[in-house]
Design an enzyme around this catalytic site. Sequence first.
Site, PDB file in Angstrom:
ATOM      1  N   ARG A  44      -7.582   7.713  -8.790  1.00  8.81           N
ATOM      2  CA  ARG A  44      -7.961   6.391  -9.297  1.00  8.81           C
ATOM      3  C   ARG A  44      -7.112   5.270  -8.695  1.00  8.81           C
ATOM      4  O   ARG A  44      -6.977   4.191  -9.279  1.00  8.81           O
ATOM      5  CB  ARG A  44      -7.872   6.345 -10.831  1.00  8.81           C
ATOM      6  CG  ARG A  44      -8.873   7.243 -11.546  1.00  8.81           C
ATOM      7  CD  ARG A  44      -8.612   7.287 -13.031  1.00  8.81           C
ATOM      8  NE  ARG A  44      -9.612   8.120 -13.703  1.00  8.81           N
ATOM      9  CZ  ARG A  44     -10.581   7.653 -14.481  1.00  8.81           C
ATOM     10  NH1 ARG A  44     -10.694   6.348 -14.680  1.00  8.81           N
ATOM     11  NH2 ARG A  44     -11.428   8.477 -15.071  1.00  8.81           N
ATOM     12  N   ARG A  88      10.301   2.073 -17.161  1.00  5.08           N
ATOM     13  CA  ARG A  88       9.276   1.078 -16.843  1.00  5.08           C
ATOM     14  C   ARG A  88       9.951  -0.104 -16.165  1.00  5.08           C
ATOM     15  O   ARG A  88      10.951  -0.641 -16.657  1.00  5.08           O
ATOM     16  CB  ARG A  88       8.558   0.618 -18.111  1.00  5.08           C
ATOM     17  CG  ARG A  88       7.762  -0.667 -17.907  1.00  5.08           C
ATOM     18  CD  ARG A  88       6.756  -0.955 -18.991  1.00  5.08           C
ATOM     19  NE  ARG A  88       6.467  -2.369 -19.102  1.00  5.08           N
ATOM     20  CZ  ARG A  88       5.809  -3.099 -18.206  1.00  5.08           C
ATOM     21  NH1 ARG A  88       5.380  -2.529 -17.083  1.00  5.08           N
ATOM     22  NH2 ARG A  88       5.591  -4.382 -18.393  1.00  5.08           N
ATOM     23  N   GLY A  90       8.684  -3.633 -14.963  1.00  2.00           N
ATOM     24  CA  GLY A  90       7.499  -4.486 -14.963  1.00  2.00           C
ATOM     25  C   GLY A  90       7.835  -5.936 -15.218  1.00  2.00           C
ATOM     26  O   GLY A  90       8.993  -6.352 -15.132  1.00  2.00           O
ATOM     27  N   ASP A 205       6.452 -15.141 -16.181  1.00  2.00           N
ATOM     28  CA  ASP A 205       5.851 -16.405 -16.614  1.00  2.00           C
ATOM     29  C   ASP A 205       6.474 -16.812 -17.941  1.00  2.00           C
ATOM     30  O   ASP A 205       7.019 -15.979 -18.665  1.00  2.00           O
ATOM     31  CB  ASP A 205       4.333 -16.276 -16.754  1.00  2.00           C
ATOM     32  CG  ASP A 205       3.928 -15.186 -17.724  1.00  2.00           C
ATOM     33  OD1 ASP A 205       3.559 -15.527 -18.862  1.00  2.00           O
ATOM     34  OD2 ASP A 205       3.985 -13.999 -17.351  1.00  2.00           O
TER      35      ASP A 205
END
Length: 239
Positions: A44, A88, A90, A205
């Site tokens: 995928r 993680r 990110g 952000d």
Amino acid sequence: MATPHINAEMGDFADVVLMPGDPLRAKHIADTFLQDAVEVNNVRGMLGYTGTYKGRKISVMGHGMGIPSCSIYAKELITEFGVKKIIRVGSCGAVRTDVKLRDVVIGMGACTDSKVNRMRFKDHDFAAIADFDMVRNAVDAAQALGVKARVGNIFSADLFYTPDPQMFDVMEKYGVLGVEMEAAGIYGVAAEFGAKALAICTVSDHIRTHEQTTAAERQTTFSEMIEIALESVLLGDKA
């Protein structure tokens, strides 16, 4: 043995896996930071690689967006491929004015509006927390690298486009450092299956000021976060 979502064999993954959401960021990490990296998954398009960092075998693989996606990959890595630690790496959005764009946030705990951990925990609240030693090693690595990292709670949201923006005010009141979409799920999977996990995020952000980084920056920069994660693995080996 391959799973429905990972076409690797036992031994292809290291015992520690760095997991960004974006599979292209996983490729960038492998190309930039790992030596002799080889592709170990492409099902995928969720790219995974294994290589070495300063002689230490480490893997990196994307986990997609949201708790359902990351939970699938985290569970399979732990139960089918012998992974012991997941980090993680990110991005997150800041809700407090004292948290700035590109700040590094270490998620000591992860609040969430998702029900998945309640499903695991017989409809009770589960305190989704990172492994203490992994937090300590990440903090020590950041200090050694001269990076000021923030440590505290993050919030794993089920919806990117929230219908309840007032929730950001609640998060700010409770001292939440950043909003992302996966950490609480990864912490829950790790707890359920006896592994260890940590989320290190870079502020991409700012929900209050509307500052933001570009998609290209999110894919190919944020190197401080990656260096902290990698160096923390080496510190963990010395413990």
